[in-house]
Design an enzyme around this catalytic site. Structure first.
Site, PDB file in Angstrom:
ATOM      1  N   CYS A 126     -16.947  -0.505  10.466  1.00  0.00           N
ATOM      2  CA  CYS A 126     -16.985  -1.218  11.738  1.00  0.00           C
ATOM      3  C   CYS A 126     -15.886  -0.709  12.660  1.00  0.00           C
ATOM      4  O   CYS A 126     -16.118  -0.445  13.839  1.00  0.00           O
ATOM      5  CB  CYS A 126     -16.834  -2.724  11.490  1.00  0.00           C
ATOM      6  N   CYS A 127     -14.663  -0.535  12.130  1.00  0.00           N
ATOM      7  CA  CYS A 127     -13.572   0.008  12.938  1.00  0.00           C
ATOM      8  C   CYS A 127     -13.897   1.428  13.399  1.00  0.00           C
ATOM      9  O   CYS A 127     -13.551   1.820  14.518  1.00  0.00           O
ATOM     10  CB  CYS A 127     -12.272   0.012  12.145  1.00  0.00           C
ATOM     11  N   CYS A 207      -9.396  -8.037  16.880  1.00  0.00           N
ATOM     12  CA  CYS A 207     -10.746  -8.571  17.043  1.00  0.00           C
ATOM     13  C   CYS A 207     -10.813  -9.985  16.466  1.00  0.00           C
ATOM     14  O   CYS A 207     -10.193 -10.283  15.431  1.00  0.00           O
ATOM     15  CB  CYS A 207     -11.749  -7.693  16.305  1.00  0.00           C
ATOM     16  N   CYS A 210     -11.585 -10.672  12.680  1.00  0.00           N
ATOM     17  CA  CYS A 210     -10.638 -10.129  11.697  1.00  0.00           C
ATOM     18  C   CYS A 210      -9.217 -10.628  11.917  1.00  0.00           C
ATOM     19  O   CYS A 210      -8.264 -10.080  11.366  1.00  0.00           O
ATOM     20  CB  CYS A 210     -10.672  -8.606  11.729  1.00  0.00           C
ATOM     21  N   CYS A 230      -5.519  -1.182  10.954  1.00  0.00           N
ATOM     22  CA  CYS A 230      -6.865  -0.889  11.396  1.00  0.00           C
ATOM     23  C   CYS A 230      -7.217   0.525  10.957  1.00  0.00           C
ATOM     24  O   CYS A 230      -6.358   1.371  10.796  1.00  0.00           O
ATOM     25  CB  CYS A 230      -6.932  -0.964  12.910  1.00  0.00           C
TER      26      CYS A 230
HETATM   27  S1  SF4 Z   1     -11.044  -5.173  13.583  1.00  0.00           S
HETATM   28 FE1  SF4 Z   1     -12.848  -6.150  12.586  1.00  0.00          FE
HETATM   29  S2  SF4 Z   1     -14.385  -6.560  14.215  1.00  0.00           S
HETATM   30 FE2  SF4 Z   1     -12.822  -5.146  15.019  1.00  0.00          FE
HETATM   31  S3  SF4 Z   1     -13.682  -3.149  14.752  1.00  0.00           S
HETATM   32 FE3  SF4 Z   1     -12.404  -3.514  12.940  1.00  0.00          FE
HETATM   33  S4  SF4 Z   1     -13.740  -4.497  11.388  1.00  0.00           S
HETATM   34 FE4  SF4 Z   1     -14.818  -4.525  13.388  1.00  0.00          FE
END
Ligand code: SF4
Length: 253
Positions: A126-127, A207, A210, A230
């Site tokens: 996702c990141c 985010c 998270c 991250c």
């Molecule tokens: S911090 Fe969480 S929601 Fe944001 S990009 Fe990374 S995994 Fe995705």
């Protein structure tokens, strides 16, 4: 040939980073920023901000040197509404004039995260989709980026240099040696507005899915996993993160 192209072909980034680290040794953050923003010490520079808990400090220092400095904000489309409002209000308050909102590719989101739940299944991926890919694309327009990262924040950052090499640009951390007390004193002295989420108990803000309320700095991020950084700045040397085969990542905040 642009200044950036000339810069990359006449000196390796490693050598350039080493030279800047030597030049910055003993300088205050204000002096470093003066050389970078008014003295063209590193070519085209942007400040990258998450508009998190202490973002106002670096942004204030940058605004005082050159309010037209591009400010890159990575809008993952997963931020708190309070953070999005704070982006606009802080830019206006500090007189910063150039905001670059970087967002993930709609096509990539449709392919990999159509229902918006990828963070629950694979936070690294996702990141990568929401942060790494868009930032790599956006930051290729610059020779160097400024971040508000500090050594006290995490174990991974304790040996962090002022200037690091990342992808095809320099990552510069003018606040690297600032303590939490210095940060708080600067905020109080200049009456800088914090991200409103700080008052709600979030010491470190990213985010929404998270980020959780916490008493400690990074325990508030990815609280239910070993992840403390991250995916875009997970390595000790801060260069390239291997999330999966043939994938690389970069830092943003
Ligand atoms: S911090 Fe969480 S929601 Fe944001 S990009 Fe990374 S995994 Fe995705």
């Amino acid at each position: 040939m642009s200044g950036g192209e000339h810069y990359r072909t006449t000196s390796s980034l490693d050598a350039r980073a080493a030279a800047l680290n030597e030049a910055f040794d003993g300088l205050t953050a204000e002096r470093m920023l003066d050389r970078l923003l008014n003295g063209n010490a590193a070519g085209r520079v942007a400040v990258v901000s998450s508009f998190g808990a202490e973002a106002a400090v670096l942004l204030k220092l940058v605004a005082d040197k050159d309010p037209s400095t591009p400010v890159v904000f990575l809008d993952t489309l997963k931020h708190f509404d309070e953070t999005l409002d704070y982006v606009d209000s802080l830019m206006e308050r500090l007189g910063l004039t150039t905001l670059l909102r970087v967002r993930p590719s709609p096509a990539r989101l449709l392919a990999e995260d159509p229902d918006g739940t990828l963070n629950l299944r694979d936070s690294d991926r996702c990141c990568y989709v929401r942060k790494t890919l868009p930032m790599i694309t956006a930051l290729r327009h610059f020779d160097a980026i400024l971040t508000g990262r500090k050594r006290f924040q995490t174990v991974e950052r304790q040996q962090m240099d002022y200037v690091e090499v990342q992808e095809s640009w320099l990552r510069i951390n003018p606040l690297a040696d600032w303590s939490k007390e210095q940060i708080d004193a600067f905020i109080a002295k200049h009456d800088l507005p914090p991200n409103p989420l700080v008052a709600q108990g979030y010491p470190s803000i990213g985010c929404a899915p998270c980020t959780v309320k916490s008493d400690s700095y990074r325990d508030g991020r990815w609280a239910d996993s070993d992840k403390s950084e991250c995916g875009i700045h997970i390595t000790e040397d801060g260069k390239i993160v291997q999330i999966g085969a043939n994938q690389s990542a970069v830092s943003q905040d």
